[in-house]
Design an enzyme around this catalytic site. Structure first.
Site, PDB file in Angstrom:
ATOM      1  CD  GLU A   3      33.055  21.316  17.623  1.00  0.00           C
ATOM      2  OE1 GLU A   3      32.355  20.320  17.330  1.00  0.00           O
ATOM      3  OE2 GLU A   3      32.569  22.352  18.115  1.00  0.00           O
ATOM      4  CG  ASN A  48      29.580  18.265  17.965  1.00  0.00           C
ATOM      5  OD1 ASN A  48      29.300  19.428  18.211  1.00  0.00           O
ATOM      6  ND2 ASN A  48      30.803  17.791  18.071  1.00  0.00           N
ATOM      7  CG  ASP A  89      30.031  19.233  13.895  1.00  0.00           C
ATOM      8  OD1 ASP A  89      29.893  19.129  15.115  1.00  0.00           O
ATOM      9  OD2 ASP A  89      30.102  20.338  13.323  1.00  0.00           O
TER      10      ASP A  89
END
Length: 570
Positions: free
Chosen positions: A171, A255, A297
């Protein structure tokens, strides 16, 4: 029924996070049974002094238990002959700023033991080796940079003379990798990136994926727009398995970044994928992408359970994988062929997996769109099952799966890459899936491809599972109940309320007194428990990357904690 390859006799210890290289989390101890587990009681407890998410599995080596706490990642050695009396502690020097770049709590998923040393990772990207007898630091190697948003939360695995570790930070626009360190010296032997040219991904002449489209060169660049692969995620923060007969390690990649899929057109290889690699050189033998161009995700970091199963009338060397996209995959672990892929949760985000081609078929009506809210995407971003690991019993032939029942509403927004800051581009609100409960514990039959039984839970089941030769399966709930179920029927046999929600991994071991014990860390946190551990305001449903909306009542059910509980029969 199924068997674990290269099974070793039960020695009463717990040396690696998953009990064995095949990631079964099966204990061959059988003093505690379905008939007597109701008399289980606390033997002793130990407080870590840290009140954040405790996701680790303790280790047991001889007469000593080792526990790794969340940041600042202190390692505790406890004397099992003295009811957990503290032998020594080791606290590595760490950078406090690492706490600010950890996306989903300052957790640590545990350690591994080999050759007289305890190996584990720190939040600020160091791998340490500690003398198991004395607590003296043997070596310490820094592998990543918090200024780029990198952290390390995974449990390493030692294979032959290599300590295998990966990074977190998908992220934050981090580029994922798996690194092998020399177990004696701590020096880097090889590093395999998840994205980029084949030379960086360690794809060479031995790379023979089962599906022809995956055999083209430099897919880690060509399936990305421009140079977006350089900040494209694919971090390696989950589990590693090893087959000593095939001499291959298996692990998944995370991801792609950012979550906004319009900013990274293409399949985005090799994110949300699995690799089989030679542990000596790191060279890839095969790879397969669970969710090409992952738009929800879903990652791909879950455990790979290595089992020899009767499939289609013959014994196959398989890899069983409950994937975050909602499918229970059974693969040939020698070749990477998908043998089956069956839904084990409610799915709206895809239409299935074509087992002939291996192609995952996304539902385009659930594709996130810029500036528009897309509703009822199931499973939600944590997936059908996140990192919380399963257990497999060769006695029942069942895989015990702790998982989620969550859906989400999303809205894509523009994400801008700035090193060391969030790189997401998605507003997310999660909510309970069908039935209104948020978690389930499922016993899955991988041969007959169906659930044997299922238990519903109020919150996501974020703890790991343990199953024993006494036909008892253990797991914890986010309210703090530690439960024992009949492994064959799912009947609740016993439960104990701990001080805090449980997201740890239970283990079982034989004590110096010859008795069987079961141990679990209690301390709510992690991604779903951030509203409690981080004392966040759940009134904002988008907090904690959207998990706060689904967990707004968790603070009413449990508080912060950090205690090891050890149980035994009277």
């Amino acid at each position: 029924m199924g068997t674990s390859p290269s099974a070793v006799p039960e020695d009463g210890q717990w040396l690696v996070p998953a009990k064995d290289y095949q990631s079964t989390r099966f204990s061959g101890l059988a003093q505690i049974t379905a008939a007597n587990v109701r008399t289980l009681r606390p033997a002793w407890t130990f407080s870590t002094g840290v009140r954040r998410g405790h996701e680790a599995a303790p280790l047991v080596v001889g007469g000593t238990m080792y526990v790794v706490a969340p940041y600042p990642n202190t390692l505790f050695a406890l004397d099992l002959a003295q009811s957990g009396r503290l032998k020594w502690t080791y606290t590595p020097p760490t950078q406090r700023a690492a706490q600010g770049v950890a996306c989903c709590d300052v957790v640590n998923r545990g350690a591994s033991y080999a050759d007289g040393k305890i190996f584990y990772n720190t939040l600020d990207n160091q791998t340490v080796a500690v003398d198991a007898q004395t607590g003296r630091e043997v070596w310490r190697t820094r592998l990543g940079d918090i200024n780029r948003g990198e952290t390390m939360t995974m449990a390493p695995l030692v294979v032959k003379d290599k300590v295998l570790v990966g990074n977190s930070g998908g992220e934050m626009g981090v580029r994922g990798w798996l690194t092998a360190l020399n177990a004696k010296t701590g020096k880097v032997d090889w590093r395999a990136y998840s994205t980029g040219p084949d030379r960086d991904v360690l794809i060479g002449p031995d790379f023979k994926p089962f599906y022809a489209p995956d055999r083209r060169p430099d897919l880690g660049v060509k399936t990305w727009a421009s140079n977006t692969w350089t900040v494209g995620g694919g971090t390696v923060w989950g589990w590693i398995s090893y087959d000593p007969e095939l001499d291959l390690v298996y692990y998944g990649t995370g991801n792609p970044g950012p979550w906004n899929p319009e900013q990274r057109p293409g399949d985005n290889k090799w994110t949300a994928s699995i690799f089989a690699r030679d542990p000596d050189t790191g060279q890839a033998r095969w790879a397969y992408q669970w969710s090409p161009h992952d738009v929800h995700d879903y990652d791909g970091i879950n455990e790979n359970v290595l089992l020899d199963l009767q499939i289609g009338g013959r014994l196959r060397k398989t890899l069983v994988r409950p994937e975050r996209n909602g499918y229970m995959y059974v693969m040939d672990r020698a070749t990477g062929e998908v043998l089956s892929a069956d839904p084990f949760v409610h799915i709206t985000s895809s239409r299935g997996v074509d087992v002939k081609t291996g192609v995952y078929q996304p539902a385009m009506d659930k594709y996130p769109r810029l500036g528009e809210v897309v509703r009822d995407i199931c499973p939600a971003a944590p997936g059908a099952k996140d990192w919380q690991p399963t257990a497999f019993s060769p006695r029942t032939g069942l895989l015990y799966v702790p998982h989620n029942n969550l859906c989400m509403d999303v809205e894509s927004v523009e994400a801008n890459y700035i090193a060391g800051t969030p790189y997401v581009g998605m507003n997310v609100v999660m909510h309970a899936g069908p039935g209104g409960h948020r978690g389930e514990f499922t016993a899955w039959d991988p041969v007959h491809r169906r659930p044997a039984w299922k238990v519903r839970e109020r919150f996501p089941v974020w703890s790991g599972a343990l199953v024993t030769a006494g036909d008892v399966v253990f797991y914890g709930t986010m309210e703090g109940w530690f439960k024992a179920l009949d492994a064959r029927t799912g009947q609740l046999l016993w439960q104990f309320k701990t001080e805090s929600g449980i997201i740890g991994q239970p283990i079982s071991y034989r004590g110096p007194d010859g008795k069987q014990y079961v141990a679990i860390l209690s301390g709510v946190g992690g991604w779903p428990g951030a509203v409690v551990a981080g004392q966040l305001n759940p009134a904002d449903s988008t907090v904690a990357l959207g998990f706060a909306g689904a967990m707004r009542d968790l603070p009413e059910a449990t508080g912060r904690g950090g205690t090891l509980y050890v149980f035994a029969l009277p």
